[in-house]
Design a protein around this motif. Structure first.
Motif, PDB file in Angstrom:
ATOM      1  N   LEU A  82       0.818  -1.212   0.000  1.00 15.32           N
ATOM      2  CA  LEU A  82       0.000   0.000   0.000  1.00 15.32           C
ATOM      3  C   LEU A  82       0.856   1.267   0.000  1.00 15.32           C
ATOM      4  CD1 LEU A  82      -1.981  -2.256   0.815  1.00 15.32           C
ATOM      5  CD2 LEU A  82      -2.912  -0.747   2.552  1.00 15.32           C
ATOM      6  N   MET A  83       2.167   1.140  -0.130  1.00 15.10           N
ATOM      7  CA  MET A  83       3.061   2.295   0.060  1.00 15.10           C
ATOM      8  C   MET A  83       3.853   2.613  -1.203  1.00 15.10           C
ATOM      9  SD  MET A  83       4.479   1.421   3.850  1.00 15.10           S
ATOM     10  CE  MET A  83       3.337   0.845   5.123  1.00 15.10           C
ATOM     11  N   ILE A  84       3.851   3.892  -1.564  1.00 12.23           N
ATOM     12  CA  ILE A  84       4.695   4.432  -2.627  1.00 12.23           C
ATOM     13  C   ILE A  84       5.755   5.295  -1.946  1.00 12.23           C
ATOM     14  CG2 ILE A  84       4.801   5.878  -4.689  1.00 12.23           C
ATOM     15  CD1 ILE A  84       3.197   3.384  -5.183  1.00 12.23           C
ATOM     16  N   ILE A  85       7.032   4.922  -2.086  1.00 10.86           N
ATOM     17  CA  ILE A  85       8.086   5.636  -1.383  1.00 10.86           C
ATOM     18  C   ILE A  85       8.866   6.540  -2.338  1.00 10.86           C
ATOM     19  CG2 ILE A  85       8.268   3.811   0.348  1.00 10.86           C
ATOM     20  CD1 ILE A  85      10.916   2.978  -0.986  1.00 10.86           C
ATOM     21  N   ARG A  86       9.551   7.493  -1.773  1.00  9.73           N
ATOM     22  CA  ARG A  86      10.329   8.476  -2.530  1.00  9.73           C
ATOM     23  C   ARG A  86      11.602   7.842  -3.093  1.00  9.73           C
ATOM     24  NH1 ARG A  86      11.219  14.045  -2.829  1.00  9.73           N
ATOM     25  NH2 ARG A  86       9.359  14.486  -1.553  1.00  9.73           N
ATOM     26  N   ALA A  87      11.919   8.203  -4.341  1.00 12.40           N
ATOM     27  CA  ALA A  87      13.161   7.750  -4.965  1.00 12.40           C
ATOM     28  C   ALA A  87      13.751   8.889  -5.793  1.00 12.40           C
ATOM     29  CB  ALA A  87      12.917   6.533  -5.851  1.00 12.40           C
ATOM     30  N   HIS A  88      15.064   8.989  -5.770  1.00  8.13           N
ATOM     31  CA  HIS A  88      15.802   9.970  -6.577  1.00  8.13           C
ATOM     32  C   HIS A  88      16.920   9.232  -7.292  1.00  8.13           C
ATOM     33  CE1 HIS A  88      14.337  13.792  -4.562  1.00  8.13           C
ATOM     34  NE2 HIS A  88      13.933  12.862  -3.706  1.00  8.13           N
TER      35      HIS A  88
ATOM     36  N   THR B 197      18.815   3.211 -14.902  1.00  6.76           N
ATOM     37  CA  THR B 197      19.694   2.234 -14.247  1.00  6.76           C
ATOM     38  C   THR B 197      19.099   1.766 -12.925  1.00  6.76           C
ATOM     39  OG1 THR B 197      21.638   3.280 -15.247  1.00  6.76           O
ATOM     40  CG2 THR B 197      22.014   1.858 -13.333  1.00  6.76           C
ATOM     41  N   LEU B 198      18.607   2.724 -12.141  1.00  9.68           N
ATOM     42  CA  LEU B 198      18.031   2.370 -10.844  1.00  9.68           C
ATOM     43  C   LEU B 198      16.710   1.622 -10.992  1.00  9.68           C
ATOM     44  CD1 LEU B 198      18.819   5.572  -8.741  1.00  9.68           C
ATOM     45  CD2 LEU B 198      19.803   3.285  -8.473  1.00  9.68           C
ATOM     46  N   THR B 199      15.888   2.030 -11.953  1.00 10.59           N
ATOM     47  CA  THR B 199      14.615   1.330 -12.163  1.00 10.59           C
ATOM     48  C   THR B 199      14.863  -0.129 -12.515  1.00 10.59           C
ATOM     49  OG1 THR B 199      13.479   3.352 -12.878  1.00 10.59           O
ATOM     50  CG2 THR B 199      12.487   1.259 -13.523  1.00 10.59           C
ATOM     51  N   ASN B 200      15.784  -0.385 -13.432  1.00  8.90           N
ATOM     52  CA  ASN B 200      16.115  -1.771 -13.783  1.00  8.90           C
ATOM     53  C   ASN B 200      16.600  -2.533 -12.549  1.00  8.90           C
ATOM     54  OD1 ASN B 200      15.469  -1.412 -16.477  1.00  8.90           O
ATOM     55  ND2 ASN B 200      17.587  -1.095 -17.142  1.00  8.90           N
ATOM     56  N   TYR B 201      17.450  -1.900 -11.766  1.00  3.02           N
ATOM     57  CA  TYR B 201      17.988  -2.545 -10.563  1.00  3.02           C
ATOM     58  C   TYR B 201      16.886  -2.835  -9.552  1.00  3.02           C
ATOM     59  CZ  TYR B 201      20.277  -2.884  -6.004  1.00  3.02           C
ATOM     60  OH  TYR B 201      20.649  -3.278  -4.746  1.00  3.02           O
ATOM     61  N   TYR B 202      16.066  -1.827  -9.255  1.00  2.00           N
ATOM     62  CA  TYR B 202      15.016  -2.012  -8.245  1.00  2.00           C
ATOM     63  C   TYR B 202      13.998  -3.063  -8.689  1.00  2.00           C
ATOM     64  CZ  TYR B 202      16.684   2.346  -6.010  1.00  2.00           C
ATOM     65  OH  TYR B 202      17.439   3.319  -5.383  1.00  2.00           O
TER      66      TYR B 202
ATOM     67  N   GLN C 194      19.155   2.886   1.062  1.00  2.00           N
ATOM     68  CA  GLN C 194      17.923   2.992   1.849  1.00  2.00           C
ATOM     69  C   GLN C 194      16.734   2.445   1.066  1.00  2.00           C
ATOM     70  OE1 GLN C 194      16.476   7.003   2.497  1.00  2.00           O
ATOM     71  NE2 GLN C 194      15.572   6.442   4.460  1.00  2.00           N
ATOM     72  N   VAL C 195      16.598   2.838  -0.198  1.00  2.00           N
ATOM     73  CA  VAL C 195      15.500   2.345  -1.034  1.00  2.00           C
ATOM     74  C   VAL C 195      15.625   0.837  -1.226  1.00  2.00           C
ATOM     75  CG1 VAL C 195      14.424   2.471  -3.320  1.00  2.00           C
ATOM     76  CG2 VAL C 195      15.202   4.570  -2.192  1.00  2.00           C
ATOM     77  N   THR C 196      16.840   0.378  -1.470  1.00  2.00           N
ATOM     78  CA  THR C 196      17.079  -1.057  -1.654  1.00  2.00           C
ATOM     79  C   THR C 196      16.632  -1.841  -0.426  1.00  2.00           C
ATOM     80  OG1 THR C 196      18.962  -0.654  -3.127  1.00  2.00           O
ATOM     81  CG2 THR C 196      18.860  -2.808  -2.043  1.00  2.00           C
ATOM     82  N   ASN C 197      16.956  -1.357   0.745  1.00  2.00           N
ATOM     83  CA  ASN C 197      16.583  -2.037   1.985  1.00  2.00           C
ATOM     84  C   ASN C 197      15.068  -2.106   2.150  1.00  2.00           C
ATOM     85  OD1 ASN C 197      17.128  -3.121   4.752  1.00  2.00           O
ATOM     86  ND2 ASN C 197      16.143  -1.191   5.348  1.00  2.00           N
ATOM     87  N   LEU C 198      14.379  -1.021   1.826  1.00  2.00           N
ATOM     88  CA  LEU C 198      12.919  -1.010   1.964  1.00  2.00           C
ATOM     89  C   LEU C 198      12.258  -1.960   0.975  1.00  2.00           C
ATOM     90  CD1 LEU C 198      12.327   2.816   2.509  1.00  2.00           C
ATOM     91  CD2 LEU C 198      12.140   0.996   4.210  1.00  2.00           C
ATOM     92  N   ILE C 199      12.827  -2.077  -0.212  1.00  2.00           N
ATOM     93  CA  ILE C 199      12.289  -3.012  -1.199  1.00  2.00           C
ATOM     94  C   ILE C 199      12.515  -4.452  -0.747  1.00  2.00           C
ATOM     95  CG2 ILE C 199      12.575  -3.896  -3.552  1.00  2.00           C
ATOM     96  CD1 ILE C 199      13.262  -0.996  -4.402  1.00  2.00           C
ATOM     97  N   LYS C 200      13.736  -4.768  -0.323  1.00  2.00           N
ATOM     98  CA  LYS C 200      14.069  -6.142   0.045  1.00  2.00           C
ATOM     99  C   LYS C 200      13.419  -6.565   1.358  1.00  2.00           C
ATOM    100  CE  LYS C 200      18.532  -6.691  -2.309  1.00  2.00           C
ATOM    101  NZ  LYS C 200      19.985  -6.962  -2.128  1.00  2.00           N
ATOM    102  N   THR C 201      13.368  -5.645   2.311  1.00  2.00           N
ATOM    103  CA  THR C 201      12.861  -5.999   3.640  1.00  2.00           C
ATOM    104  C   THR C 201      11.342  -6.000   3.701  1.00  2.00           C
ATOM    105  OG1 THR C 201      14.844  -5.026   4.634  1.00  2.00           O
ATOM    106  CG2 THR C 201      12.956  -5.420   6.092  1.00  2.00           C
ATOM    107  N   TYR C 202      10.714  -5.017   3.050  1.00  2.00           N
ATOM    108  CA  TYR C 202       9.263  -4.848   3.219  1.00  2.00           C
ATOM    109  C   TYR C 202       8.449  -5.139   1.964  1.00  2.00           C
ATOM    110  CZ  TYR C 202      10.391  -2.817   7.705  1.00  2.00           C
ATOM    111  OH  TYR C 202      10.852  -2.634   8.986  1.00  2.00           O
ATOM    112  N   ASN C 203       9.111  -5.199   0.781  1.00  2.00           N
ATOM    113  CA  ASN C 203       8.374  -5.422  -0.461  1.00  2.00           C
ATOM    114  C   ASN C 203       7.356  -4.296  -0.703  1.00  2.00           C
ATOM    115  OD1 ASN C 203       7.896  -7.046  -2.795  1.00  2.00           O
ATOM    116  ND2 ASN C 203       5.976  -7.748  -1.889  1.00  2.00           N
ATOM    117  N   VAL C 204       7.839  -3.047  -0.655  1.00  2.00           N
ATOM    118  CA  VAL C 204       6.957  -1.890  -0.843  1.00  2.00           C
ATOM    119  C   VAL C 204       6.290  -1.937  -2.212  1.00  2.00           C
ATOM    120  CG1 VAL C 204       8.178  -0.382   0.767  1.00  2.00           C
ATOM    121  CG2 VAL C 204       8.895  -0.459  -1.640  1.00  2.00           C
ATOM    122  N   GLY C 205       5.133  -1.261  -2.302  1.00  2.00           N
ATOM    123  CA  GLY C 205       4.331  -1.341  -3.518  1.00  2.00           C
ATOM    124  C   GLY C 205       4.914  -0.617  -4.710  1.00  2.00           C
TER     125      GLY C 205
END
Length: 410
Positions: free
Chosen positions: A50-56, A91-96, A66-77
């Motif tokens: 249910l969460m959309i988080i900030r990315a730059h 590059t980051l979109t492909n990685y995430y 920080q973004v990587t940890n939130l994706i791996k740990t919580y599986n944010v939306g």
């Protein structure tokens, strides 16, 4: 009569007219995929969907970690990208997307295209300038061009169009983001912008419900107050939303506004009001797409509901997606506490999660290929100069022609 008049205008420019919702997320295939994915998620992961988080793409390694940890740990939306550059964001979109368990919904707030956020990308004209043109089909072409930009950069959601009626000259936050003060043109052009993007397979988002045009306070800084009756809101602010809802927009952004006529609880933002979301937008107007909060970092909501409480109240009120919530670990725990306190149920979370997954099936799953870097910046800029020129030529407005010898138009 007004609805009939606008319907005739829509018909004349080739927009299918229907006053029944067309949002198509709940297909059998989407339901099956959403159910199968949801069955693999833990309760905490369902909350995080249910969460959309900030990315730059311009903040360096600490932010990426920080973004990587939130994706791996919580599986944010999903992620909402802000400042950066095209190659770095790709590059980051492909990685995430490669490290996530569930496909991420990649969003951007690009009302006048990706140049609003990214270096190396030229801006499209702002909505107020387009409000000076007469040809609604040009706005449709603009929407397609913005949609094409988003598709090229792996973005599935653009938080646009702004369908606020610009009816307060002292408005510090909407202003040139609106198509203007004419509610008919705002509705018509908003629909065309939406259709252009969604025809390209990019989710559009009408904002800021129930209408942010008549304020003199920036909701990034404080909670604006609108002291209007429901009938006054219905005749102006709500007018474009009704039409764009009925024409099938897939999502709506709920503004941080205090409108006592809708919800008279003191300092209760419309973004945290079940009377606004469940009552007005869904039950009364019939919207059935995704409801997303305006940024929960903003003082218009955070001032009165700090420390993650805004996220809890937003879900209780009926939002599907939390845009830029507070600390993700804190919000997850607060939502779990709200469930144990019977302010919310696991079934509520499950239903929101499945609605998001169905939208992902429609907009993300079949378009989630790795972004190709070849000619990326060139491709993003390809349609911009011609569209800027076309809008400029068509937006020229004659205010007075008292001397034909000086400015002859015959």
């Amino acid at each position: 009569m007004k609805k009939i008049c606008l319907a005739l205008v829509l018909f004349s420019v080739g927009i299918p007219v229907s006053f029944a919702q067309k949002f198509s997320e709940q297909t059998p295939a989407a339901i099956h995929w959403a159910d199968s994915v949801a069955s693999t998620l833990t309760p905490e992961q369902k909350i995080a969907q249910l969460m959309i988080i900030r990315a730059h793409s311009n903040l360096g390694k600490d932010h990426i970690d920080q973004v990587t940890n939130l994706i791996k740990t919580y599986n944010v939306g999903g992620l909402c990208f802000f400042q950066g550059g095209p190659i770095r964001q790709a590059t980051l979109t492909n990685y995430y997307q490669n490290i996530t368990k569930t496909p991420l919904m990649i969003a951007i707030d690009g009302e006048w295209g990706l140049g609003m956020r990214l270096d190396s990308v030229i801006n499209f004209p702002r909505q107020l300038m387009m409000g000076a043109i007469a040809d609604a089909q040009l706005v449709y072409q603009f929407g397609k061009a913005v949609g094409q930009q988003c598709k090229r950069l792996g973005i599935q959601v653009n938080y646009a169009p702004d369908v606020d009626v610009n009816n307060n000259p002292n408005n510090p936050v909407i202003n040139d983001r609106s198509f203007g003060e004419d509610k008919y043109k705002v509705a018509l052009f908003g629909i065309q912008y939406m259709k252009g993007m969604q025809d390209m397979g990019v989710m559009a988002c009408a904002k800021h419900f129930p209408g942010h045009g008549d304020v003199a306070v920036d909701s990034h800084l404080d909670l604006p107050i609108i002291n209007k009756s429901i009938s006054q809101m219905d005749s102006t602010e709500l007018f474009p939303f009704k039409f764009i809802f009925n024409e099938g927009i897939s999502s709506v952004m709920i503004g941080h506004l205090y409108i006592p006529a809708i919800d008279d609880r003191l300092n209760r933002p419309t973004s945290l009001s079940n009377k606004n979301i469940q009552g007005l937008s869904k039950s009364q107007i019939g919207f059935n797409g995704l409801a997303v909060t305006d940024g929960l970092e903003m003082q218009g909501v955070k001032k009165f509901f700090p420390d993650g409480e805004s996220s809890v109240e937003a879900i209780v009120a009926g939002n599907d997606l939390l845009c830029l919530p507070d600390s993700i670990p804190m919000v997850v725990e607060k939502l779990k506490t709200a469930i144990t306190e019977n302010r919310l149920s696991w079934n509520d979370v499950e239903q929101h999660c499945k609605r998001i997954l169905m939208a992902k099936y429609q907009y993300v799953v079949n378009t989630n290929d790795s972004i190709n870097f070849n000619n990326l910046t060139k491709d993003l800029n390809n349609d911009v100069p011609s569209m800027r020129r076309l809008v400029a030529e068509n937006a020229i407005t004659l205010l007075a022609n008292e001397d034909d010898a000086f400015f002859h138009l015959n």
